[in-house]
Scaffold this motif. Structure first.
Motif, PDB file in Angstrom:
ATOM      1  N   GLU A 182       0.809  -1.215   0.000  1.00 23.00           N
ATOM      2  CA  GLU A 182       0.000   0.000   0.000  1.00 23.00           C
ATOM      3  C   GLU A 182       0.847   1.273   0.000  1.00 23.00           C
ATOM      4  N   ARG A 183       2.155   1.150   0.162  1.00 24.61           N
ATOM      5  CA  ARG A 183       2.996   2.337   0.326  1.00 24.61           C
ATOM      6  C   ARG A 183       3.106   3.167  -0.943  1.00 24.61           C
ATOM      7  N   LEU A 184       3.256   2.510  -2.075  1.00 23.17           N
ATOM      8  CA  LEU A 184       3.312   3.262  -3.330  1.00 23.17           C
ATOM      9  C   LEU A 184       1.968   3.911  -3.632  1.00 23.17           C
ATOM     10  N   ARG A 185       0.868   3.233  -3.308  1.00 20.87           N
ATOM     11  CA  ARG A 185      -0.457   3.795  -3.525  1.00 20.87           C
ATOM     12  C   ARG A 185      -0.612   5.116  -2.755  1.00 20.87           C
ATOM     13  N   ALA A 186      -0.093   5.157  -1.524  1.00 20.45           N
ATOM     14  CA  ALA A 186      -0.153   6.389  -0.733  1.00 20.45           C
ATOM     15  C   ALA A 186       0.722   7.477  -1.344  1.00 20.45           C
ATOM     16  N   SER A 200       6.880 -10.123  -9.623  1.00 23.46           N
ATOM     17  CA  SER A 200       5.718  -9.966  -8.749  1.00 23.46           C
ATOM     18  C   SER A 200       5.738  -8.605  -8.057  1.00 23.46           C
ATOM     19  N   THR A 201       6.933  -8.101  -7.750  1.00 21.23           N
ATOM     20  CA  THR A 201       7.055  -6.772  -7.150  1.00 21.23           C
ATOM     21  C   THR A 201       6.606  -5.708  -8.134  1.00 21.23           C
ATOM     22  N   VAL A 202       7.028  -5.829  -9.373  1.00 17.26           N
ATOM     23  CA  VAL A 202       6.630  -4.869 -10.403  1.00 17.26           C
ATOM     24  C   VAL A 202       5.129  -4.934 -10.646  1.00 17.26           C
ATOM     25  N   GLU A 203       4.564  -6.127 -10.610  1.00 15.62           N
ATOM     26  CA  GLU A 203       3.109  -6.266 -10.745  1.00 15.62           C
ATOM     27  C   GLU A 203       2.392  -5.536  -9.617  1.00 15.62           C
ATOM     28  N   SER A 204       2.965  -5.568  -8.414  1.00 10.03           N
ATOM     29  CA  SER A 204       2.389  -4.834  -7.288  1.00 10.03           C
ATOM     30  C   SER A 204       2.449  -3.330  -7.540  1.00 10.03           C
ATOM     31  N   TRP A 205       3.567  -2.843  -8.100  1.00 15.16           N
ATOM     32  CA  TRP A 205       3.671  -1.412  -8.423  1.00 15.16           C
ATOM     33  C   TRP A 205       2.570  -1.003  -9.400  1.00 15.16           C
ATOM     34  N   ALA A 206       2.347  -1.838 -10.401  1.00 20.78           N
ATOM     35  CA  ALA A 206       1.309  -1.528 -11.384  1.00 20.78           C
ATOM     36  C   ALA A 206      -0.063  -1.511 -10.727  1.00 20.78           C
ATOM     37  N   GLY A 207      -0.295  -2.443  -9.805  1.00 20.60           N
ATOM     38  CA  GLY A 207      -1.587  -2.520  -9.147  1.00 20.60           C
ATOM     39  C   GLY A 207      -1.872  -1.362  -8.210  1.00 20.60           C
ATOM     40  N   GLN A 208      -0.822  -0.676  -7.765  1.00 19.62           N
ATOM     41  CA  GLN A 208      -0.999   0.438  -6.832  1.00 19.62           C
ATOM     42  C   GLN A 208      -1.085   1.797  -7.521  1.00 19.62           C
ATOM     43  N   THR A 209      -0.930   1.836  -8.823  1.00 21.12           N
ATOM     44  CA  THR A 209      -0.902   3.108  -9.554  1.00 21.12           C
ATOM     45  C   THR A 209      -1.810   3.058 -10.771  1.00 21.12           C
ATOM     46  N   GLY A 210      -2.307   4.219 -11.159  1.00 24.89           N
ATOM     47  CA  GLY A 210      -3.109   4.312 -12.371  1.00 24.89           C
ATOM     48  C   GLY A 210      -2.238   4.317 -13.611  1.00 24.89           C
ATOM     49  N   PRO A 211      -2.830   4.103 -14.779  1.00 21.30           N
ATOM     50  CA  PRO A 211      -2.039   4.030 -16.021  1.00 21.30           C
ATOM     51  C   PRO A 211      -1.352   5.336 -16.372  1.00 21.30           C
ATOM     52  N   GLU A 212      -1.782   6.459 -15.769  1.00 23.67           N
ATOM     53  CA  GLU A 212      -1.163   7.750 -16.075  1.00 23.67           C
ATOM     54  C   GLU A 212       0.052   8.031 -15.191  1.00 23.67           C
ATOM     55  N   PHE A 213       0.291   7.212 -14.167  1.00 22.40           N
ATOM     56  CA  PHE A 213       1.434   7.416 -13.276  1.00 22.40           C
ATOM     57  C   PHE A 213       2.733   7.164 -14.043  1.00 22.40           C
ATOM     58  N   ARG A 214       3.783   7.933 -13.705  1.00 20.97           N
ATOM     59  CA  ARG A 214       5.034   7.855 -14.459  1.00 20.97           C
ATOM     60  C   ARG A 214       6.165   7.235 -13.628  1.00 20.97           C
ATOM     61  N   PHE A 215       6.715   6.153 -14.153  1.00 17.77           N
ATOM     62  CA  PHE A 215       7.941   5.578 -13.602  1.00 17.77           C
ATOM     63  C   PHE A 215       9.096   5.931 -14.535  1.00 17.77           C
ATOM     64  N   VAL A 216      10.157   6.474 -13.984  1.00 19.47           N
ATOM     65  CA  VAL A 216      11.402   6.650 -14.721  1.00 19.47           C
ATOM     66  C   VAL A 216      12.394   5.694 -14.061  1.00 19.47           C
ATOM     67  N   LEU A 217      12.632   4.564 -14.704  1.00 18.55           N
ATOM     68  CA  LEU A 217      13.360   3.451 -14.090  1.00 18.55           C
ATOM     69  C   LEU A 217      14.805   3.414 -14.566  1.00 18.55           C
ATOM     70  N   LYS A 218      15.720   3.336 -13.613  1.00 16.63           N
ATOM     71  CA  LYS A 218      17.144   3.311 -13.936  1.00 16.63           C
ATOM     72  C   LYS A 218      17.577   1.906 -14.348  1.00 16.63           C
ATOM     73  N   LEU A 219      18.323   1.821 -15.451  1.00 14.51           N
ATOM     74  CA  LEU A 219      18.862   0.533 -15.867  1.00 14.51           C
ATOM     75  C   LEU A 219      19.847   0.014 -14.828  1.00 14.51           C
ATOM     76  N   PRO A 220      19.930  -1.305 -14.657  1.00 14.78           N
ATOM     77  CA  PRO A 220      20.802  -1.884 -13.632  1.00 14.78           C
ATOM     78  C   PRO A 220      22.276  -1.555 -13.844  1.00 14.78           C
ATOM     79  N   LYS A 221      22.977  -1.467 -12.731  1.00 12.84           N
ATOM     80  CA  LYS A 221      24.404  -1.130 -12.705  1.00 12.84           C
ATOM     81  C   LYS A 221      25.269  -2.053 -13.566  1.00 12.84           C
TER      82      LYS A 221
END
Length: 279
Positions: free
Chosen positions: A20-24, A45-66
């Protein structure tokens, strides 16, 4: 970032279960930097949770792995890249851009590697590159070559504005730590695409942070008038007030452009209800 401890119980309800933390957080801001993906690719499964807590208009800017950007320096990392792209797939349109942050040693001589890497990326995503080598800021020829590489694939150049941080000596432990780790480069404020991304780092003083972003308020408003859709991330060395500051920045831009949609009403940090008893 949405689990930042100083925000809990102050801006965001506490305690909250992880799901619920990302949703808040998303009631305060409509975008987030995915910095943790730099250190480890999350479980799907973690990424699926992120999607479930946000609407389709929410913006993720994701850093490529080191391992892709810093260890292999964009060469021979096909397996890691494929795994990362498959993992973030559940975010769908929420993946506003994939963020390619390059090490400070990655200079003009390495642009061939960057060009080849960008050409090999799937066009299903947008890409944004952050460079830290001083030559890209001091040498117009190097900057021009980088811009041509990025423009050739529709990628953006992310400026990391640390000018306010380095204007005067640090006054807190967090500022002293930032002085040793953050790049000291000139401010750059040119957009290459219709989706510019700004990273601004102020001070632990709210007043100095606000004073330092005046330039970006005008720039962001100008981009919006041009039909661009900028994303601005506001940081301070300790990030204690970053949520409040991000909304204040948005309000200042909206004062210049009243037609800009307001941010959502933030979730209260207070419990929804409580029972008072004598004992």
């Amino acid at each position: 970032m949405w689990t930042h401890t100083p925000w809990q119980g102050r801006f965001l309800p506490h305690p909250l279960p992880p799901g619920e933390r990302l949703r808040a957080y998303a009631t305060w801001c409509n975008a987030v930097e995915g910095n943790t993906t730099f250190y480890a690719t999350p479980a799907k499964s973690t990424v699926e949770s992120w999607a479930g807590q946000t609407g389709p208009e929410f913006r993720f800017v994701l850093k490529l792995p080191k391992p892709i950007t810093h260890e292999r320096r964009l060469s021979g990392a096909d397996d890691q890249l494929r795994s990362f792209l498959e993992t973030v797939e559940p975010l769908g349109p929420r993946t506003h851009a994939l963020w390619i942050q390059l090490p400070g040693s990655f200079g003009p001589a390495d642009l061939g590697a960057l060009a080849g890497f960008l050409r090999g990326l799937p066009r299903s995503h947008r890409y944004a590159v952050e460079v830290r080598h001083r030559a890209f800021f001091d040498d117009p020829r190097a900057a021009g070559l980088l811009e041509r590489v990025l423009a050739g694939v529709g990628a953006e150049w992310i400026p990391f504005d640390t000018v306010t941080l380095f204007e005067s000596p640090p006054t807190s432990d967090a500022e002293r730590d930032a002085w040793t780790k953050k790049p000291r480069v000139p401010r750059r404020s040119s957009a290459l695409t219709d989706r510019p991304i700004i990273r601004y780092l102020g001070r632990d003083s709210v007043e100095r942070t606000v004073e330092g972003w005046r330039h970006w308020v005008d720039v962001a408003a100008g981009w919006l008038r041009e039909g661009r859709s900028p994303t601005v991330f506001v940081h301070t060395p300790d990030n204690a007030d970053a949520l409040m500051l991000a909304r204040r920045f948005h309000d200042e831009v909206r004062a210049l452009l009243p037609e800009l949609e307001p941010l959502p009403e933030p979730m209260s940090a207070e419990p929804e209800s409580s029972e008072l008893t004598l004992f």
